[in-house]
Motif scaffolding. Sequence first.
Motif, PDB file in Angstrom:
ATOM      1  N   PHE A 198       0.356  89.037  18.397  1.00  0.00           N
ATOM      2  CA  PHE A 198       0.636  89.001  16.955  1.00  0.00           C
ATOM      3  C   PHE A 198       1.969  88.293  16.674  1.00  0.00           C
ATOM      4  O   PHE A 198       2.087  87.580  15.669  1.00  0.00           O
ATOM      5  N   ILE A 199       2.948  88.465  17.548  1.00  0.00           N
ATOM      6  CA  ILE A 199       4.207  87.741  17.380  1.00  0.00           C
ATOM      7  C   ILE A 199       3.979  86.243  17.507  1.00  0.00           C
ATOM      8  O   ILE A 199       4.538  85.437  16.748  1.00  0.00           O
ATOM      9  N   SER A 200       3.134  85.850  18.459  1.00  0.00           N
ATOM     10  CA  SER A 200       2.827  84.429  18.652  1.00  0.00           C
ATOM     11  C   SER A 200       2.120  83.847  17.443  1.00  0.00           C
ATOM     12  O   SER A 200       2.415  82.720  17.021  1.00  0.00           O
ATOM     13  N   ILE A 201       1.183  84.605  16.888  1.00  0.00           N
ATOM     14  CA  ILE A 201       0.481  84.144  15.678  1.00  0.00           C
ATOM     15  C   ILE A 201       1.469  83.975  14.534  1.00  0.00           C
ATOM     16  O   ILE A 201       1.422  82.997  13.767  1.00  0.00           O
ATOM     17  N   PHE A 202       2.400  84.938  14.410  1.00  0.00           N
ATOM     18  CA  PHE A 202       3.395  84.868  13.338  1.00  0.00           C
ATOM     19  C   PHE A 202       4.294  83.644  13.516  1.00  0.00           C
ATOM     20  O   PHE A 202       4.602  82.940  12.548  1.00  0.00           O
ATOM     21  N   LEU A 203       4.708  83.365  14.758  1.00  0.00           N
ATOM     22  CA  LEU A 203       5.561  82.200  15.015  1.00  0.00           C
ATOM     23  C   LEU A 203       4.811  80.889  14.825  1.00  0.00           C
ATOM     24  O   LEU A 203       5.421  79.851  14.548  1.00  0.00           O
ATOM     25  N   ALA A 204       3.496  80.939  14.992  1.00  0.00           N
ATOM     26  CA  ALA A 204       2.714  79.704  14.863  1.00  0.00           C
ATOM     27  C   ALA A 204       2.769  79.128  13.451  1.00  0.00           C
ATOM     28  O   ALA A 204       2.626  77.913  13.272  1.00  0.00           O
ATOM     29  N   VAL A 205       3.007  79.987  12.452  1.00  0.00           N
ATOM     30  CA  VAL A 205       3.025  79.507  11.061  1.00  0.00           C
ATOM     31  C   VAL A 205       4.207  78.568  10.814  1.00  0.00           C
ATOM     32  O   VAL A 205       4.009  77.406  10.414  1.00  0.00           O
ATOM     33  N   PRO A 206       5.464  79.021  11.053  1.00  0.00           N
ATOM     34  CA  PRO A 206       6.569  78.064  10.842  1.00  0.00           C
ATOM     35  C   PRO A 206       6.528  76.891  11.811  1.00  0.00           C
ATOM     36  O   PRO A 206       6.912  75.772  11.444  1.00  0.00           O
ATOM     37  N   LEU A 235      -2.570  74.787  19.985  1.00  0.00           N
ATOM     38  CA  LEU A 235      -3.297  74.720  21.251  1.00  0.00           C
ATOM     39  C   LEU A 235      -2.366  74.944  22.444  1.00  0.00           C
ATOM     40  O   LEU A 235      -2.765  75.558  23.442  1.00  0.00           O
ATOM     41  N   PHE A 236      -1.129  74.473  22.350  1.00  0.00           N
ATOM     42  CA  PHE A 236      -0.171  74.678  23.440  1.00  0.00           C
ATOM     43  C   PHE A 236       0.601  75.983  23.300  1.00  0.00           C
ATOM     44  O   PHE A 236       0.939  76.613  24.300  1.00  0.00           O
ATOM     45  N   HIS A 237       0.901  76.365  22.073  1.00  0.00           N
ATOM     46  CA  HIS A 237       1.771  77.526  21.828  1.00  0.00           C
ATOM     47  C   HIS A 237       1.107  78.844  22.222  1.00  0.00           C
ATOM     48  O   HIS A 237       1.656  79.611  23.039  1.00  0.00           O
ATOM     49  N   LEU A 238      -0.057  79.152  21.666  1.00  0.00           N
ATOM     50  CA  LEU A 238      -0.677  80.459  21.879  1.00  0.00           C
ATOM     51  C   LEU A 238      -1.033  80.718  23.338  1.00  0.00           C
ATOM     52  O   LEU A 238      -0.681  81.773  23.890  1.00  0.00           O
ATOM     53  N   PRO A 239      -1.699  79.775  24.048  1.00  0.00           N
ATOM     54  CA  PRO A 239      -1.981  80.040  25.476  1.00  0.00           C
ATOM     55  C   PRO A 239      -0.707  80.210  26.309  1.00  0.00           C
ATOM     56  O   PRO A 239      -0.678  81.019  27.248  1.00  0.00           O
ATOM     57  N   THR A 240       0.342  79.451  25.973  1.00  0.00           N
ATOM     58  CA  THR A 240       1.593  79.579  26.738  1.00  0.00           C
ATOM     59  C   THR A 240       2.159  80.984  26.625  1.00  0.00           C
ATOM     60  O   THR A 240       2.588  81.581  27.628  1.00  0.00           O
ATOM     61  N   GLN A 241       2.164  81.526  25.408  1.00  0.00           N
ATOM     62  CA  GLN A 241       2.745  82.860  25.219  1.00  0.00           C
ATOM     63  C   GLN A 241       1.881  83.947  25.856  1.00  0.00           C
ATOM     64  O   GLN A 241       2.419  84.905  26.423  1.00  0.00           O
ATOM     65  N   LEU A 242       0.566  83.805  25.782  1.00  0.00           N
ATOM     66  CA  LEU A 242      -0.317  84.848  26.300  1.00  0.00           C
ATOM     67  C   LEU A 242      -0.495  84.765  27.811  1.00  0.00           C
ATOM     68  O   LEU A 242      -0.609  85.797  28.489  1.00  0.00           O
ATOM     69  N   ILE A 243      -0.513  83.552  28.351  1.00  0.00           N
ATOM     70  CA  ILE A 243      -0.772  83.381  29.786  1.00  0.00           C
ATOM     71  C   ILE A 243       0.517  83.379  30.597  1.00  0.00           C
ATOM     72  O   ILE A 243       0.539  83.821  31.752  1.00  0.00           O
ATOM     73  N   ILE A 244       1.608  82.901  30.007  1.00  0.00           N
ATOM     74  CA  ILE A 244       2.866  82.781  30.755  1.00  0.00           C
ATOM     75  C   ILE A 244       3.913  83.796  30.289  1.00  0.00           C
ATOM     76  O   ILE A 244       4.422  84.590  31.077  1.00  0.00           O
ATOM     77  N   SER A 245       4.239  83.776  28.988  1.00  0.00           N
ATOM     78  CA  SER A 245       5.351  84.601  28.494  1.00  0.00           C
ATOM     79  C   SER A 245       5.101  86.086  28.693  1.00  0.00           C
ATOM     80  O   SER A 245       5.968  86.807  29.224  1.00  0.00           O
ATOM     81  N   ALA A 246       3.941  86.582  28.257  1.00  0.00           N
ATOM     82  CA  ALA A 246       3.661  88.020  28.341  1.00  0.00           C
ATOM     83  C   ALA A 246       3.645  88.518  29.787  1.00  0.00           C
ATOM     84  O   ALA A 246       4.364  89.474  30.122  1.00  0.00           O
ATOM     85  N   PRO A 247       2.857  87.914  30.696  1.00  0.00           N
ATOM     86  CA  PRO A 247       2.883  88.401  32.089  1.00  0.00           C
ATOM     87  C   PRO A 247       4.248  88.241  32.757  1.00  0.00           C
ATOM     88  O   PRO A 247       4.674  89.113  33.516  1.00  0.00           O
ATOM     89  N   LEU A 248       4.947  87.123  32.463  1.00  0.00           N
ATOM     90  CA  LEU A 248       6.251  86.897  33.089  1.00  0.00           C
ATOM     91  C   LEU A 248       7.266  87.944  32.634  1.00  0.00           C
ATOM     92  O   LEU A 248       8.004  88.506  33.454  1.00  0.00           O
TER      93      LEU A 248
END
Length: 501
Positions: free
Chosen positions: A240-248, A269-282
Amino acid sequence: MKLKDLQKAEFWIATILYAFAIVIIISNTSNRNHDFDYYSFKEAKVNYSFFSNYFIPGIFRISIIYFTFLLLNFCIIPALIQRKNEILNYSLILFCIVFIGLVNGVCTTYTDAYLLVQYDSLQQAYNRIFFSSFSYSIWLIILISSYVCAKAFVIYMLENKDRNTQSQNQMRLDVGLGLAFWLVGMLLWLTTRSPFEIIIIWTLVIFSTIGIIIYSLYYLLPYIYTQGKKFKSFFWQVFFISIFLAVPMSFISMFFFYTRPEGIFIVFLFHLPTQLIISAPLAWYVYKRRLASNNELTSLRTELGKSDASLSFLQSQINPHFLFNALNTLYGTALQENAERTGEGIQKLGDMMRFMLHENVQDEISLTRDVDYLENYISLQKLRTSRSADIVIETQIDEQLSNLKIAPMLLIPFVENAFKHGISLQQPSHIKITLQTKEKTLYFDVHNSIHIKPDNDPEKLKSGIGLANVKQRLALLYPKKHELIVRESAKEFFIHLTIQL
């Protein structure tokens, strides 16, 4: 400067600047016929009205900036920093973006009406104007929010400059690593002469990644762990934070992609997968590793503190002063009476020494054995003072039939302190010791008189044996499970100790 004083200064500075801007707009009335906008309208053959094309839009724009600053600086951002009413405040930020964009767009259609004739259609002109207006509103929100966050961070650093330095240094290191990673990528794109749009996407995605990871490590994950939640809950919050950041991010990307709508899709396309696949697990992995390391370090420090406390306590017990007094007591008793009392004293002293050498090194022992040691010590002291009628020693120690365990040598320091400072062979003295257990709770009281030692006594300036040490051990061994009350007057000393065993 206190926070309230800073807020007052901010309010009055903003208000004075707002009033000054209004005065400037009004004062330009006399010069409106020579204004650049006037000639621009004239060249475009569009009617110009100072009131509708300059004064009213200017008042609205200045007012929007002023009230947005007040709302963000004093209400919304501070509440978000304190994690209060997050959904409401995020909704207010979105409302501000839309409202400011609409108001500024309408104002622009009046102040820049001469530009409308340059477009193929009014719809195209309005699309461009309102897109620029929404970009302006987003940047305004970002700038004001950045100021408020930077101010809050500086205040936090100043208020906590003497503590949490390790956490602050780690945060700076994490931010530095993130910026270094971004810089390496920038150098790569520049050396390969990649398109400008790629650099913008890289910058937006990496900066949002740094922000999400820092926010997760130092704010979100500690809160989630205290609530006992799992990775699934953390994953959805990052989503949800990623979705919120995607707007600005989308609006910013459109500005650089020259209003091409595919820019939004590419960034998303680059933002959401990066946050879910890399940021969250890392972030989850790093936090768990650091938490495990911190727990291990805390455990080692606690064990080291226990060992140091136990060692120093053991050293404080086996000292020449105690042995000298005990042996003198036995020697005097042997001269005065028959060998039975001497044998009794030697036996009690042997039991005490055996306890100190063998059971004192254990983490926990039977409460019965600890009470036996206590009673042996009291009996030895009674032998020393039995010839003085002015010394009253009263004990009420319940027989321990339960299987309760206790850390060794926690009770004896208070009794030793009582005999050390509460007994005088020249003045009336009294000591009262009570020990009771109820279920798993131990109640221990020591009440004694106080006598000022003569100047030639080598222990006149020394504190009670092991009192500071036993307080440290209680804090380490029974955190939030004990209560120690100490009261002292000119002539009496009293302690009350409660322990949940």
